[in-house]
Design a protein around this motif. Structure first.
Motif, short mmCIF file in Angstrom:
data_model
loop_
_atom_site.label_atom_id
_atom_site.label_comp_id
_atom_site.label_asym_id
_atom_site.label_seq_id
_atom_site.Cartn_x
_atom_site.Cartn_y
_atom_site.Cartn_z
N VAL A 95 -25.88 8.30 5.58
CA VAL A 95 -25.87 8.86 6.94
C VAL A 95 -24.68 8.33 7.72
O VAL A 95 -24.00 9.07 8.45
CB VAL A 95 -27.18 8.52 7.67
CG1 VAL A 95 -27.10 8.89 9.14
CG2 VAL A 95 -28.36 9.23 7.01
N LEU A 96 -24.37 7.05 7.56
CA LEU A 96 -23.21 6.47 8.25
C LEU A 96 -21.92 7.13 7.79
O LEU A 96 -21.03 7.43 8.62
CB LEU A 96 -23.16 4.96 7.99
CG LEU A 96 -21.95 4.21 8.55
CD1 LEU A 96 -21.84 4.39 10.05
CD2 LEU A 96 -22.06 2.72 8.19
N VAL A 171 -40.06 6.31 14.18
CA VAL A 171 -40.98 6.71 13.12
C VAL A 171 -41.10 5.64 12.06
O VAL A 171 -42.19 5.28 11.62
CB VAL A 171 -40.52 8.05 12.50
CG1 VAL A 171 -41.40 8.41 11.32
CG2 VAL A 171 -40.52 9.14 13.55
N ASN A 172 -39.98 5.10 11.61
CA ASN A 172 -40.00 4.10 10.55
C ASN A 172 -39.31 2.82 10.99
O ASN A 172 -39.44 2.41 12.14
CB ASN A 172 -39.36 4.67 9.29
CG ASN A 172 -40.23 5.71 8.60
OD1 ASN A 172 -41.37 5.44 8.26
ND2 ASN A 172 -39.70 6.91 8.44
N LEU A 184 -28.44 -2.83 13.69
CA LEU A 184 -27.20 -2.44 13.00
C LEU A 184 -26.64 -1.14 13.56
O LEU A 184 -25.43 -1.00 13.76
CB LEU A 184 -27.46 -2.32 11.50
CG LEU A 184 -26.30 -1.82 10.64
CD1 LEU A 184 -25.07 -2.71 10.78
CD2 LEU A 184 -26.72 -1.73 9.17
N THR A 185 -27.51 -0.18 13.80
CA THR A 185 -27.05 1.11 14.32
C THR A 185 -26.41 0.96 15.70
O THR A 185 -25.36 1.57 15.97
CB THR A 185 -28.23 2.11 14.40
OG1 THR A 185 -28.80 2.24 13.10
CG2 THR A 185 -27.77 3.46 14.89
N ASP A 186 -27.01 0.14 16.56
CA ASP A 186 -26.44 -0.08 17.89
C ASP A 186 -25.04 -0.69 17.80
O ASP A 186 -24.13 -0.30 18.54
CB ASP A 186 -27.35 -0.99 18.71
CG ASP A 186 -28.66 -0.32 19.07
OD1 ASP A 186 -28.75 0.92 18.98
OD2 ASP A 186 -29.62 -1.04 19.45
N ASP A 199 -33.22 6.36 14.52
CA ASP A 199 -34.19 6.69 13.49
C ASP A 199 -33.58 7.65 12.49
O ASP A 199 -33.84 8.85 12.51
CB ASP A 199 -35.45 7.28 14.14
CG ASP A 199 -36.57 7.44 13.12
OD1 ASP A 199 -36.43 6.90 12.01
OD2 ASP A 199 -37.53 8.13 13.43
N VAL A 200 -32.79 7.11 11.62
CA VAL A 200 -32.12 7.96 10.61
C VAL A 200 -33.07 8.35 9.48
O VAL A 200 -32.68 9.13 8.60
CB VAL A 200 -30.88 7.24 10.01
CG1 VAL A 200 -29.88 6.93 11.10
CG2 VAL A 200 -31.30 5.98 9.28
N TYR A 201 -34.31 7.86 9.54
CA TYR A 201 -35.27 8.15 8.48
C TYR A 201 -36.32 9.18 8.91
O TYR A 201 -37.25 9.46 8.17
CB TYR A 201 -35.99 6.87 8.04
CG TYR A 201 -35.02 5.83 7.56
CD1 TYR A 201 -34.52 5.84 6.26
CD2 TYR A 201 -34.61 4.80 8.40
CE1 TYR A 201 -33.63 4.89 5.82
CE2 TYR A 201 -33.72 3.83 7.97
CZ TYR A 201 -33.23 3.88 6.68
OH TYR A 201 -32.34 2.93 6.25
#
Length: 205
Positions: A95-96, A171-172, A184-186, A199-201
């Motif tokens: 996704v990244l 969600v996850n 990490l995403t932030d 929420d990439v999942y």
């Protein structure tokens, strides 16, 4: 003319005369300092909580549940099987990479190279970001030219006992740096100017 003393003296005067002839009298004067009589005073010590009939001292205020300065965030990783780890870590890095490719289409000069679980993100004006899978620890490691190295663990939001299933923000799970609770995403969104969803999942991702 003075009359001469008689050669024969009474027995009671002989010792006195003998003393005056042999030695001069020594007079010693002792002066006693007048010291006022003052009573001795002592300050009684106040003791709390020592004797059975005494009260315990009050607890320090304010009280805090923050032990030894620990931050108020999750400090333990969630349980992952080996297959789950590879699935979640691989999905995140994919996704990244897609987000970086979208940024390239919008004119960004970033480049991404992904191979064998290692994603290199080259930013000409900053440096190279390295994200790689660490299966033995079930972590994603990040090396950032701005914020330095960090190790991220998988944490399911709501794993703590006081939270309910309905209170989960996502969600996850998320990849979290347990030392300070950062996401990490932030960090990647901020330093690489991306807009990757947390929420990439989720099913919508």
């Amino acid at each position: 003319m003075l009359s001469r003393l008689p050669r024969t003296l009474p027995p009671t005067l002989r010792p006195i005369l003998r003393l005056s002839r042999t030695s001069a009298p020594v007079v010693t004067t002792i002066q006693h300092a007048q010291i006022p009589n003052r009573p001795f005073h002592g300050t009684p010590q106040i003791r709390k909580g020592i004797f059975p009939d005494s009260a315990d001292p009050p607890s320090p205020s304010p009280q805090t549940n923050n032990v030894a300065g620990a931050a108020s965030h999750v400090t333990e990783a969630s349980t992952l099987t080996e297959s789950q780890y590879h699935e979640y870590a691989e999905h995140y890095l994919n996704v990244l990479q897609l987000e970086i490719e979208k940024a390239q289409e919008d004119g960004s000069d970033m480049e991404a190279e992904y191979s064998a679980g290692v994603l290199n993100v080259i930013v000409p004006s900053i440096g190279t970001y390295v994200l790689n899978k660490q299966p033995p620890n079930k972590q994603i490691w990040l090396s950032s030219p701005i914020s330095g190295p960090k190790r991220y663990d998988w944490v399911v939001e709501g794993d703590r006992m006081h939270e309910k299933q309905e209170s989960r923000s996502f969600v996850n799970g998320q990849w979290i740096y347990l030392r300070d609770g950062s996401n990490l995403t932030d960090l990647l969104n901020e330093e690489l100017t991306l807009s990757m969803p947390r929420d990439v999942y989720s099913e919508e991702a």
